[in-house]
Design an enzyme around this catalytic site. Structure first.
Site, short mmCIF file in Angstrom:
data_model
loop_
_atom_site.label_atom_id
_atom_site.label_comp_id
_atom_site.label_asym_id
_atom_site.label_seq_id
_atom_site.Cartn_x
_atom_site.Cartn_y
_atom_site.Cartn_z
N GLN A 22 0.83 -1.22 0.00
CA GLN A 22 0.00 0.00 0.00
C GLN A 22 0.85 1.26 0.00
O GLN A 22 0.33 2.36 0.04
CB GLN A 22 -0.89 0.05 1.25
CG GLN A 22 -1.76 -1.16 1.47
CD GLN A 22 -1.11 -2.19 2.36
OE1 GLN A 22 0.11 -2.33 2.38
NE2 GLN A 22 -1.91 -2.94 3.10
N ASP A 23 2.16 1.10 -0.01
CA ASP A 23 3.03 2.26 0.18
C ASP A 23 2.94 3.29 -0.94
O ASP A 23 3.11 2.97 -2.12
CB ASP A 23 4.48 1.76 0.29
CG ASP A 23 5.43 2.87 0.60
OD1 ASP A 23 5.49 3.26 1.78
OD2 ASP A 23 6.09 3.37 -0.32
#
Length: 297
Positions: free
Chosen positions: A251-252
């Site tokens: 999700q970065d």
DNA sequence: CGCCAGGCTTAGG
DNA sequence: CCTAAGCATGGC
């Protein structure tokens, strides 16, 4: 002065490792002068100060302050080995990457870059929580405020070299005290509770490493039981501290931006798209992330 | 003022 | 299990 020599693997580039430690952010937990890194270490509650430099294929580590017994020298060596992830054989990653359109140019460009770790789990998790949903510059600023208020330091030639605060200290902080350091109410609450979990033995690096042998999902599930630790934070810590090669903070935002840039996309890629792109990265997801982050400059 | 930033929790399906 | 909404705190 005691000087230790650390042998380096074939695939290693000191300047690339320095570039990560030095990438335009104001990190309060090490200092770099030209090609020398100075850092305070806390190894098994034994504090020391070291300077690290590169010379003809070896790392030279000078003990500037602290216990110079043979036993502690060995502990420092092993700490540095883990910090620079020297035991990982990158050849397998490079062989895989040579066939990957995203990774190949990054490996060519950043050859010898290694995953620079955060050896203390409380620090790794706290740092990840601090960094949630805020820009990195502000995250470093907030970390510095916390460290300078609650961290121990070694004074060397009039300069303080700080250590990240211990769970003992943070567990006794109030939410309002951390809010004065520009923590949000939630993050202050999370970090204080996290510190208490360490003290109570609810969580420890040793226990996670043991339970995580070959089962990174088990580690994620244990970490995400703690308030404030979601899958991104868990994977970040697994990557930077536990050195689990398949850890992947998917999700970065930085990862998204790096992929968008590398692939020249109009928008940031979706999770499904990233899963598709990373099919070939099995057990090297964390290194793929390191190299993609590096591409952001 | 608006949008973004190395997300997480909770409520409601 | 999945999705949407609300949430803090600044930087630019």
């Amino acid at each position: 002065m005691t000087t230790l020599k650390i042998k380096l693997p074939e695939i290693f580039n000191y300047q690339e490792c320095l570039s990560f430690l030095h990438r335009g952010f104001d990190d309060c937990l090490h200092q770099i002068n030209k090609n020398t890194i100075i850092k305070a270490l806390n190894i098994e509650n034994n504090i020391s100060l070291v300077s690290i430099t590169y010379n003809q294929g070896i790392l030279q580590v000078s003990l500037l302050w602290g216990d110079s017994s043979p036993n502690h020298q060995a502990l420092i060596k092993s700490y540095i080995n883990r910090w620079f992830d020297l035991q990982t054989d990158l050849k397998a990653f490079y062989d895989m990457g040579a066939r990957d359109p995203i990774l190949k140019p990054l490996i060519d460009k950043y050859w010898g870059l290694r995953l620079i770790g955060i050896e203390d789990l409380f620090e790794a998790l706290s740092w990840a929580i601090i960094g949630q949903q805020i820009n990195l510059g502000f995250a470093y600023k907030t970390k510095r405020a916390l460290v300078e208020k609650y961290g121990k330091y070694v004074d060397y030639n009039g300069v303080p070299y700080y250590l990240f605060p211990t769970p003992e200290i943070i567990s006794n902080c109030t939410v309002d005290a951390l809010k004065k350091l520009q923590f949000s109410r939630n993050k202050a609450t999370y970090i204080i509770a996290l510190a208490q979990s360490f003290i109570q033995g609810v969580i420890s690096k040793e226990q996670l490493l043991a339970s995580g042998k070959g089962n990174s999902e088990e580690v994620v599930s244990q970490l995400t039981k703690l308030k404030g630790i979601g899958t991104w934070t868990a994977n970040y810590a697994m990557m930077k501290c536990l050195k689990i090669p398949s850890a992947f903070p998917i999700q970065d935002v930085g990862l998204h931006n790096a992929l968008k840039q590398q692939l020249d996309l109009d928008q940031k890629p979706s999770t499904d798209k990233i899963l598709e792109l990373s099919q070939g990265w099995k057990n090297w997801e964390s290194y793929a992330t390191v190299y993609l982050w590096r591409s952001l400059v």
